[in-house]
Design a protein around this motif. Sequence first.
Motif, PDB file in Angstrom:
ATOM      1  N   LEU A   1      -4.256  -1.271  -6.334  1.00 46.18           N
ATOM      2  CA  LEU A   1      -2.802  -1.495  -6.288  1.00 46.18           C
ATOM      3  C   LEU A   1      -2.142  -1.311  -7.650  1.00 46.18           C
ATOM      4  O   LEU A   1      -0.926  -1.186  -7.744  1.00 46.18           O
ATOM      5  N   GLN A   2      -2.960  -1.247  -8.694  1.00 43.11           N
ATOM      6  CA  GLN A   2      -2.381  -1.024 -10.024  1.00 43.11           C
ATOM      7  C   GLN A   2      -1.706   0.337 -10.115  1.00 43.11           C
ATOM      8  O   GLN A   2      -0.902   0.584 -11.006  1.00 43.11           O
TER       9      GLN A   2
ATOM     10  N   THR B   1       0.815  -1.227   0.000  1.00 43.74           N
ATOM     11  CA  THR B   1       0.000   0.000   0.000  1.00 43.74           C
ATOM     12  C   THR B   1       0.848   1.277   0.000  1.00 43.74           C
ATOM     13  O   THR B   1       1.883   1.349   0.645  1.00 43.74           O
ATOM     14  N   GLU B   2       0.344   2.280  -0.745  1.00 40.76           N
ATOM     15  CA  GLU B   2       0.952   3.625  -0.770  1.00 40.76           C
ATOM     16  C   GLU B   2      -0.157   4.642  -0.539  1.00 40.76           C
ATOM     17  O   GLU B   2      -1.341   4.308  -0.685  1.00 40.76           O
TER      18      GLU B   2
ATOM     19  N   VAL C   1       8.237  -6.293  -1.494  1.00 39.68           N
ATOM     20  CA  VAL C   1       7.799  -4.948  -1.895  1.00 39.68           C
ATOM     21  C   VAL C   1       7.296  -4.954  -3.336  1.00 39.68           C
ATOM     22  O   VAL C   1       7.998  -5.413  -4.248  1.00 39.68           O
ATOM     23  N   LEU C   2       6.104  -4.398  -3.528  1.00 47.47           N
ATOM     24  CA  LEU C   2       5.556  -4.239  -4.876  1.00 47.47           C
ATOM     25  C   LEU C   2       6.003  -2.876  -5.400  1.00 47.47           C
ATOM     26  O   LEU C   2       5.779  -1.848  -4.746  1.00 47.47           O
TER      27      LEU C   2
ATOM     28  N   GLY D   1      -0.422   0.852 -14.847  1.00 44.80           N
ATOM     29  CA  GLY D   1      -1.221  -0.344 -14.542  1.00 44.80           C
ATOM     30  C   GLY D   1      -0.387  -1.482 -13.965  1.00 44.80           C
ATOM     31  O   GLY D   1       0.815  -1.344 -13.719  1.00 44.80           O
ATOM     32  N   GLY D   2      -1.058  -2.599 -13.778  1.00 44.29           N
ATOM     33  CA  GLY D   2      -0.465  -3.741 -13.080  1.00 44.29           C
ATOM     34  C   GLY D   2       0.731  -4.336 -13.799  1.00 44.29           C
ATOM     35  O   GLY D   2       1.651  -4.862 -13.160  1.00 44.29           O
TER      36      GLY D   2
END
Length: 607
Positions: free
Chosen positions: A186-187, A178-179, A220-221, A230-231
């Motif tokens: 999340l994209q 999350t940001e 970490v994403l 996008g994703g």
Amino acid sequence: MANFYRDNDDIQFLFRHTDLGELAAVCEEQFKFSNEYDYAPANAEEAIHNYDMVLDSLGQLSGDFIAPRAEDVDRQGNILNEDGSVTYAKGISESLEKLGQAEVMGFTLPHRFGGLNFPNLVYSMAIEIVSRADASLMNIFGLQGIAETISAFATEEIKKKYLHDFSAGKVTGAMVLTEPDAGSDLQSVKLRAFQDDGGNWFLHGVKRFITNGCGDVLLVLARSEPDRSGGLGLSLFVCDRGPAVHIRRLEDKLGIHGSPTCEIFFDNTPCEIIGERQRGLVTYVMALMNGARIGIAAQSTGIAEAAFRLARDYAASRRQFGVAIEKLPAVRDMLIDMKIALEAGRALLYETSRVVDIEIGYAKRLEADSRLRGNDGRDKAEAKQLKNESRKYKRYAAMLTPMSKYYCSEMCNTVAYDSIQVLGGSGYMRDYACERHARDARITTIYEGTSQLQIVAAVRGVCSGTAEKFIAELVQQQFQPEVKDLLDKLVEGAEQLKKSVAFVKDNGNEYMDLYGRALVDIAIDLITGFLLCGQASTKVDMEVAAAEDGVTDNGKTIPMRQRKAMLARRYITKNAPKIAALAELICAGDKSTFTDYETLIGPVPAE
Ligand SMILES: Cc1cc2nc3c(=O)[nH]c(=O)nc-3n(C[C@H](O)[C@H](O)[C@H](O)COP(=O)(O)OP(=O)(O)OC[C@H]3O[C@@H](n4cnc5c(N)ncnc54)[C@H](O)[C@@H]3O)c2cc1C
């Protein structure tokens, strides 16, 4: 001496009612690991014995050690020190040490990394048991999915670097997604991942609301493809919590005080990529989150169990108007509804976990099959059947997982609130744990995807025919004659669901979103109804306490199957009119939410 596993009749029953032997064979890949590791089970009986022993020691630890510390943990919380380190509440540190010593921090990890290699179903039981003792500790105990994701998708080198330490409880992890501008969506994650001339990866940017962000290993994403929105612009990375990871703040929050919620600044932090570029969100985080959602469903069930027990106990001893308040119809009705909702949630959660285990088993067989294809001369029809079964279970798991997360988390909020209600004014005071349970419960419908997002995920399965197929399989079970009329009601409900789905499909996607909750509610009520009828038809020979002339503790018992039949009767009979009403609402075609929104809610309030 308290044992949160042994003292729970329903868990004891479901442990025996479910075919754990089948799941053990799946996890142990027909018990082949016993040739390599002397601690791996050689057969189903041994495996089930191991599950029972581990749950027993976890139940003991939860009852005797973790639960007595939960109140202090809640009051103390965690501390962010000046040097950026985080000190856990004393009880959390002590309990984590005990859990490490008990060797239960690698529940589903493979034997070769020191894990227990247990089914997800047993892990769900474990999470529930720990959460009943302290929901906030579960947030760290339940982060084992970090290690699972590494195990499933990382290189052998990364696995060797981290997984033994996870199993031994030497490290904990965090799921860093999350940001500030990327929550449900999340994209739109922005945190930058970039490479230097040598091809080494680094992370730069801010993440917020990260449970145990102070842990040792962070997944970490991040956006690895700056030109791609996008994703598909996102990849997944692993890094250590070194000097280039700064905890900027700990959130001051309503509940789960023992679980530190961190804002993290990554300052050109060295990291390694997990799996392939661009598959971070679409493949790896989806897998991670599916596991985590089942974890939250289990956490919710544990909180509900704790809240229910408190209310049950209080209602038996508190006297008003000359009687124990549990003699008053309104109070006893509330308690029965709490208990039934709890057991319905557990039925759905355990069934989902079972389906996920079978799905994983098929995926493994399919992988092995593709390696062998062409060499073993097996007939094509067999390979095709394997593929079809694998796809089917994938679809079931994809629908049941958000259903469980949604149902159990909403159920736990209702049960925790009603627990306060049963205790009256005392329930509002901090003298009793139910106010803590209600505060802890509140987050469960929000993190790992809000209830609204779970519905978005589940409604696809309901409208694409997966729910219908799953229900058709449930109908095929062997049922005892006593529940025949209940099954008729469920079949009637299934017809109403079918009509509702057809109506929604004729009215487009926006209409499906609008009535998603109603559709998913009907499907869940039907599925749990069938599961409870299945439990009422169990072969398990187990007796439970029963009251005679309103007196309990009289030594009288009845078979569990009889109690479950009573429970199923009340659940299904109460839900039948609700299902009919929801179906009527869906098919009424009311679109005022779209057409009259501004008029109905009025303007945005002035500052
Ligand atoms: C205590 C705590 C711990 C957390 N731990 C972690 C963690 O470890 N790792 C991590 O990465 N994140 C974590 N989170 C973040 C959490 O997952 C997000 O808060 C959550 O996903 C919701 O995002 P948001 O807060 O930005 O809300 P928003 O996305 O802004 O949502 C606000 C509202 O809009 C609704 N909404 C949004 N989109 C849709 C849609 N498409 N359809 C219908 N309704 C919609 C939501 O349901 C909600 O009601 C944590 C959060 C908290 C509070």
